[in-house]
Motif scaffolding. Structure first.
Motif, PDB file in Angstrom:
ATOM      1  N   VAL A 157       0.865  -1.187   0.000  1.00 40.21           N
ATOM      2  CA  VAL A 157       0.000   0.000   0.000  1.00 40.21           C
ATOM      3  C   VAL A 157       0.901   1.237   0.000  1.00 40.21           C
ATOM      4  O   VAL A 157       2.041   1.180   0.467  1.00 40.21           O
ATOM      5  CB  VAL A 157      -0.955   0.045   1.218  1.00 40.21           C
ATOM      6  CG1 VAL A 157      -1.924  -1.113   1.215  1.00 40.21           C
ATOM      7  CG2 VAL A 157      -0.191   0.099   2.524  1.00 40.21           C
ATOM      8  N   PRO A 158       0.408   2.352  -0.490  1.00 38.71           N
ATOM      9  CA  PRO A 158       1.190   3.585  -0.408  1.00 38.71           C
ATOM     10  C   PRO A 158       1.401   3.988   1.061  1.00 38.71           C
ATOM     11  O   PRO A 158       0.526   3.768   1.905  1.00 38.71           O
ATOM     12  CB  PRO A 158       0.322   4.616  -1.130  1.00 38.71           C
ATOM     13  CG  PRO A 158      -0.621   3.818  -1.974  1.00 38.71           C
ATOM     14  CD  PRO A 158      -0.838   2.535  -1.244  1.00 38.71           C
ATOM     15  N   TYR A 159       2.551   4.567   1.355  1.00 41.09           N
ATOM     16  CA  TYR A 159       2.850   4.884   2.759  1.00 41.09           C
ATOM     17  C   TYR A 159       1.889   5.911   3.339  1.00 41.09           C
ATOM     18  O   TYR A 159       1.563   5.856   4.522  1.00 41.09           O
ATOM     19  CB  TYR A 159       4.310   5.332   2.928  1.00 41.09           C
ATOM     20  CG  TYR A 159       4.615   6.746   2.501  1.00 41.09           C
ATOM     21  CD1 TYR A 159       4.589   7.782   3.425  1.00 41.09           C
ATOM     22  CD2 TYR A 159       4.956   7.038   1.196  1.00 41.09           C
ATOM     23  CE1 TYR A 159       4.877   9.081   3.036  1.00 41.09           C
ATOM     24  CE2 TYR A 159       5.256   8.319   0.806  1.00 41.09           C
ATOM     25  CZ  TYR A 159       5.217   9.347   1.726  1.00 41.09           C
ATOM     26  OH  TYR A 159       5.502  10.622   1.348  1.00 41.09           O
ATOM     27  N   GLN A 160       1.397   6.834   2.524  1.00 39.99           N
ATOM     28  CA  GLN A 160       0.446   7.809   3.052  1.00 39.99           C
ATOM     29  C   GLN A 160      -0.880   7.133   3.421  1.00 39.99           C
ATOM     30  O   GLN A 160      -1.514   7.492   4.408  1.00 39.99           O
ATOM     31  CB  GLN A 160       0.219   8.941   2.048  1.00 39.99           C
ATOM     32  CG  GLN A 160       1.433   9.835   1.918  1.00 39.99           C
ATOM     33  CD  GLN A 160       1.232  10.942   0.901  1.00 39.99           C
ATOM     34  OE1 GLN A 160       0.397  10.828   0.001  1.00 39.99           O
ATOM     35  NE2 GLN A 160       2.017  12.000   1.050  1.00 39.99           N
ATOM     36  N   SER A 161      -1.285   6.154   2.636  1.00 42.90           N
ATOM     37  CA  SER A 161      -2.503   5.403   2.961  1.00 42.90           C
ATOM     38  C   SER A 161      -2.327   4.624   4.261  1.00 42.90           C
ATOM     39  O   SER A 161      -3.232   4.566   5.092  1.00 42.90           O
ATOM     40  CB  SER A 161      -2.863   4.441   1.833  1.00 42.90           C
ATOM     41  OG  SER A 161      -3.160   5.151   0.658  1.00 42.90           O
ATOM     42  N   LEU A 162      -1.154   4.029   4.427  1.00 42.52           N
ATOM     43  CA  LEU A 162      -0.885   3.293   5.658  1.00 42.52           C
ATOM     44  C   LEU A 162      -0.896   4.236   6.857  1.00 42.52           C
ATOM     45  O   LEU A 162      -1.458   3.899   7.906  1.00 42.52           O
ATOM     46  CB  LEU A 162       0.456   2.567   5.566  1.00 42.52           C
ATOM     47  CG  LEU A 162       0.819   1.697   6.767  1.00 42.52           C
ATOM     48  CD1 LEU A 162      -0.213   0.588   6.972  1.00 42.52           C
ATOM     49  CD2 LEU A 162       2.214   1.115   6.602  1.00 42.52           C
ATOM     50  N   LEU A 163      -0.315   5.401   6.707  1.00 42.50           N
ATOM     51  CA  LEU A 163      -0.326   6.386   7.787  1.00 42.50           C
ATOM     52  C   LEU A 163      -1.760   6.768   8.153  1.00 42.50           C
ATOM     53  O   LEU A 163      -2.109   6.841   9.337  1.00 42.50           O
ATOM     54  CB  LEU A 163       0.470   7.629   7.380  1.00 42.50           C
ATOM     55  CG  LEU A 163       0.581   8.736   8.410  1.00 42.50           C
ATOM     56  CD1 LEU A 163       1.213   8.243   9.698  1.00 42.50           C
ATOM     57  CD2 LEU A 163       1.371   9.901   7.844  1.00 42.50           C
ATOM     58  N   LYS A 164      -2.623   6.970   7.161  1.00 44.91           N
ATOM     59  CA  LYS A 164      -4.035   7.286   7.421  1.00 44.91           C
ATOM     60  C   LYS A 164      -4.721   6.131   8.150  1.00 44.91           C
ATOM     61  O   LYS A 164      -5.527   6.348   9.056  1.00 44.91           O
ATOM     62  CB  LYS A 164      -4.775   7.603   6.126  1.00 44.91           C
ATOM     63  CG  LYS A 164      -4.438   8.981   5.584  1.00 44.91           C
ATOM     64  CD  LYS A 164      -5.317   9.342   4.408  1.00 44.91           C
ATOM     65  CE  LYS A 164      -4.648   8.954   3.126  1.00 44.91           C
ATOM     66  NZ  LYS A 164      -5.359   9.382   1.926  1.00 44.91           N
ATOM     67  N   MET A 165      -4.397   4.899   7.756  1.00 43.89           N
ATOM     68  CA  MET A 165      -4.989   3.731   8.428  1.00 43.89           C
ATOM     69  C   MET A 165      -4.549   3.685   9.886  1.00 43.89           C
ATOM     70  O   MET A 165      -5.367   3.448  10.785  1.00 43.89           O
ATOM     71  CB  MET A 165      -4.592   2.435   7.710  1.00 43.89           C
ATOM     72  CG  MET A 165      -5.266   2.275   6.371  1.00 43.89           C
ATOM     73  SD  MET A 165      -4.781   0.854   5.338  1.00 43.89           S
ATOM     74  CE  MET A 165      -3.691  -0.130   6.269  1.00 43.89           C
ATOM     75  N   PHE A 166      -3.259   3.906  10.141  1.00 41.15           N
ATOM     76  CA  PHE A 166      -2.753   3.909  11.510  1.00 41.15           C
ATOM     77  C   PHE A 166      -3.421   4.995  12.344  1.00 41.15           C
ATOM     78  O   PHE A 166      -3.824   4.768  13.492  1.00 41.15           O
ATOM     79  CB  PHE A 166      -1.235   4.108  11.534  1.00 41.15           C
ATOM     80  CG  PHE A 166      -0.433   2.918  11.108  1.00 41.15           C
ATOM     81  CD1 PHE A 166      -0.979   1.653  10.998  1.00 41.15           C
ATOM     82  CD2 PHE A 166       0.912   3.063  10.809  1.00 41.15           C
ATOM     83  CE1 PHE A 166      -0.223   0.562  10.614  1.00 41.15           C
ATOM     84  CE2 PHE A 166       1.690   1.974  10.428  1.00 41.15           C
ATOM     85  CZ  PHE A 166       1.114   0.722  10.323  1.00 41.15           C
ATOM     86  N   GLU A 223      -7.105   4.047  13.104  1.00 35.15           N
ATOM     87  CA  GLU A 223      -7.198   3.017  14.145  1.00 35.15           C
ATOM     88  C   GLU A 223      -6.969   3.618  15.529  1.00 35.15           C
ATOM     89  O   GLU A 223      -7.689   3.310  16.474  1.00 35.15           O
ATOM     90  CB  GLU A 223      -6.168   1.908  13.890  1.00 35.15           C
ATOM     91  CG  GLU A 223      -6.491   1.019  12.724  1.00 35.15           C
ATOM     92  CD  GLU A 223      -5.359   0.061  12.362  1.00 35.15           C
ATOM     93  OE1 GLU A 223      -4.363  -0.015  13.106  1.00 35.15           O
ATOM     94  OE2 GLU A 223      -5.472  -0.589  11.309  1.00 35.15           O
ATOM     95  N   ARG A 224      -5.959   4.478  15.646  1.00 32.58           N
ATOM     96  CA  ARG A 224      -5.631   5.050  16.943  1.00 32.58           C
ATOM     97  C   ARG A 224      -6.726   6.026  17.403  1.00 32.58           C
ATOM     98  O   ARG A 224      -7.098   6.035  18.577  1.00 32.58           O
ATOM     99  CB  ARG A 224      -4.283   5.765  16.879  1.00 32.58           C
ATOM    100  CG  ARG A 224      -3.836   6.332  18.203  1.00 32.58           C
ATOM    101  CD  ARG A 224      -3.791   5.202  19.272  1.00 32.58           C
ATOM    102  NE  ARG A 224      -3.562   5.727  20.578  1.00 32.58           N
ATOM    103  CZ  ARG A 224      -2.488   5.476  21.303  1.00 32.58           C
ATOM    104  NH1 ARG A 224      -1.555   4.660  20.851  1.00 32.58           N
ATOM    105  NH2 ARG A 224      -2.352   6.008  22.493  1.00 32.58           N
ATOM    106  N   ILE A 225      -7.255   6.809  16.492  1.00 29.67           N
ATOM    107  CA  ILE A 225      -8.320   7.731  16.853  1.00 29.67           C
ATOM    108  C   ILE A 225      -9.539   6.964  17.331  1.00 29.67           C
ATOM    109  O   ILE A 225     -10.150   7.310  18.347  1.00 29.67           O
ATOM    110  CB  ILE A 225      -8.659   8.646  15.659  1.00 29.67           C
ATOM    111  CG1 ILE A 225      -7.511   9.636  15.426  1.00 29.67           C
ATOM    112  CG2 ILE A 225      -9.976   9.392  15.889  1.00 29.67           C
ATOM    113  CD1 ILE A 225      -7.605  10.391  14.117  1.00 29.67           C
ATOM    114  N   LYS A 226      -9.886   5.891  16.625  1.00 30.70           N
ATOM    115  CA  LYS A 226     -11.026   5.064  17.033  1.00 30.70           C
ATOM    116  C   LYS A 226     -10.786   4.474  18.424  1.00 30.70           C
ATOM    117  O   LYS A 226     -11.686   4.471  19.277  1.00 30.70           O
ATOM    118  CB  LYS A 226     -11.246   3.938  16.015  1.00 30.70           C
ATOM    119  CG  LYS A 226     -12.455   3.089  16.287  1.00 30.70           C
ATOM    120  CD  LYS A 226     -12.639   2.054  15.193  1.00 30.70           C
ATOM    121  CE  LYS A 226     -13.848   1.187  15.475  1.00 30.70           C
ATOM    122  NZ  LYS A 226     -14.054   0.169  14.442  1.00 30.70           N
TER     123      LYS A 226
END
Length: 87
Positions: free
Chosen positions: A68-77, A80-83
């Motif tokens: 996955v693109p690193y920016q997409s992974l950062l958004k996923m991380f 998850e943390r915000i949730k």
């Protein structure tokens, strides 16, 4: 008894109305419930964030492993943390 919201011919007319009227006269906000619209594409905003180079390289390695693109992974991380934090 709250006032009835008028019928609007278009969004511009509605926008002008709400810009000049107090919604509490028309809506019982104490009975309002939060609603989610999962099928809407969320608006995005470009931001700048400074990260240590080593952290960015580690993120890129993890993203590459997941294909996955690193920016997409950062958004996923972040999502998850915000949730997790909001419970």
């Amino acid at each position: 008894m709250k006032k009835q919201i008028p019928k609007f011919e278009n969004e511009d007319q509605e926008r002008d109305f709400w810009a000049s009227h107090d919604s509490t006269v028309y809506v019982k906000w104490e009975k309002a419930k939060r609603k989610k619209f999962p099928n809407l594409k969320p608006s995005t905003r470009t931001i700048s964030i400074r990260l240590p180079e080593s952290m960015l390289e580690d993120l890129k390695i993890l993203a590459n492993k997941r294909d996955v693109p690193y920016q997409s992974l950062l958004k996923m991380f972040l999502a998850e943390r915000i949730k997790q934090e909001l419970g």
